[in-house]
Write a protein that holds these residues in place. Structure first.
Motif, PDB file in Angstrom:
ATOM      1  N   GLY A 111       0.824  -1.184   0.000  1.00 33.64           N
ATOM      2  CA  GLY A 111       0.000   0.000   0.000  1.00 33.64           C
ATOM      3  C   GLY A 111       0.864   1.242   0.000  1.00 33.64           C
ATOM      4  O   GLY A 111       2.099   1.159   0.013  1.00 33.64           O
ATOM      5  N   GLN A 112       0.220   2.399   0.028  1.00 35.65           N
ATOM      6  CA  GLN A 112       0.955   3.664  -0.055  1.00 35.65           C
ATOM      7  C   GLN A 112       1.394   4.151   1.318  1.00 35.65           C
ATOM      8  O   GLN A 112       2.206   5.060   1.418  1.00 35.65           O
ATOM      9  N   GLY A 113       0.843   3.558   2.368  1.00 31.96           N
ATOM     10  CA  GLY A 113       1.237   3.904   3.730  1.00 31.96           C
ATOM     11  C   GLY A 113       0.307   4.898   4.398  1.00 31.96           C
ATOM     12  O   GLY A 113      -0.389   5.674   3.736  1.00 31.96           O
ATOM     13  N   THR A 114       0.308   4.851   5.718  1.00 28.40           N
ATOM     14  CA  THR A 114      -0.441   5.812   6.528  1.00 28.40           C
ATOM     15  C   THR A 114       0.446   6.218   7.697  1.00 28.40           C
ATOM     16  O   THR A 114       1.090   5.377   8.324  1.00 28.40           O
ATOM     17  N   GLN A 115       0.500   7.504   7.975  1.00 22.78           N
ATOM     18  CA  GLN A 115       1.440   8.040   8.969  1.00 22.78           C
ATOM     19  C   GLN A 115       0.876   7.919  10.383  1.00 22.78           C
ATOM     20  O   GLN A 115      -0.284   8.285  10.642  1.00 22.78           O
ATOM     21  N   VAL A 116       1.700   7.440  11.278  1.00 27.50           N
ATOM     22  CA  VAL A 116       1.378   7.390  12.706  1.00 27.50           C
ATOM     23  C   VAL A 116       2.416   8.212  13.444  1.00 27.50           C
ATOM     24  O   VAL A 116       3.621   7.998  13.284  1.00 27.50           O
ATOM     25  N   THR A 117       1.954   9.169  14.228  1.00 26.33           N
ATOM     26  CA  THR A 117       2.849  10.022  15.007  1.00 26.33           C
ATOM     27  C   THR A 117       2.419   9.972  16.465  1.00 26.33           C
ATOM     28  O   THR A 117       1.266  10.258  16.785  1.00 26.33           O
TER      29      THR A 117
END
Length: 120
Positions: A111-117
């Motif tokens: 997938g294109q990714g999802t940011q976790v901060t």
């Protein structure tokens, strides 16, 4: 054509929770090996959790007891439930399919990714 789309990332404080989703469009998740990887800035992409075709789960030591991988075959979706998040969990999270354990070079679909901060 296989398309993996991650959602659910965001910014949370340490100790918080998030649930990531990976929708597999045109691609049955049932009976396939699927995994979550993450990549922090300046670091290599690392495996976080994997679910084999048979449903066996494996976790990185750093997330054991805090993260849970699951899938909903009817919705063709892979999930990653994350609790007790720590700042070191910060990174881009990727869904991947058709590979072997945490050997990222064996995964053919990403997938294109999802940011976790996660902040203190």
């Amino acid at each position: 054509q296989v398309q993996l789309v991650e959602t659910g990332g965001g910014s949370v404080q340490a100790g918080g929770s998030l649930r990531l989703s990976c929708a597999a469009n045109g691609y049955p998740v049932n009976g396939r090996s699927m995994a979550w990887f993450r990549q922090a800035p300046g670091k290599e992409r690392e495996g976080v959790a994997v679910m084999s075709a048979a449903g066996i789960t494996v976790y990185a030591d750093s997330v054991k007891g805090r993260f849970a991988i699951s899938r909903d075959n009817a919705k063709n979706t892979l999930y990653l439930q994350m609790v007790s998040l720590k700042p070191e969990d910060t990174g881009m999270y990727y869904c991947a399919a058709d590979g072997v354990l945490f050997h990222r070079e064996t995964y053919r679909n990403w997938g294109q990714g999802t940011q976790v901060t996660v902040s203190l």
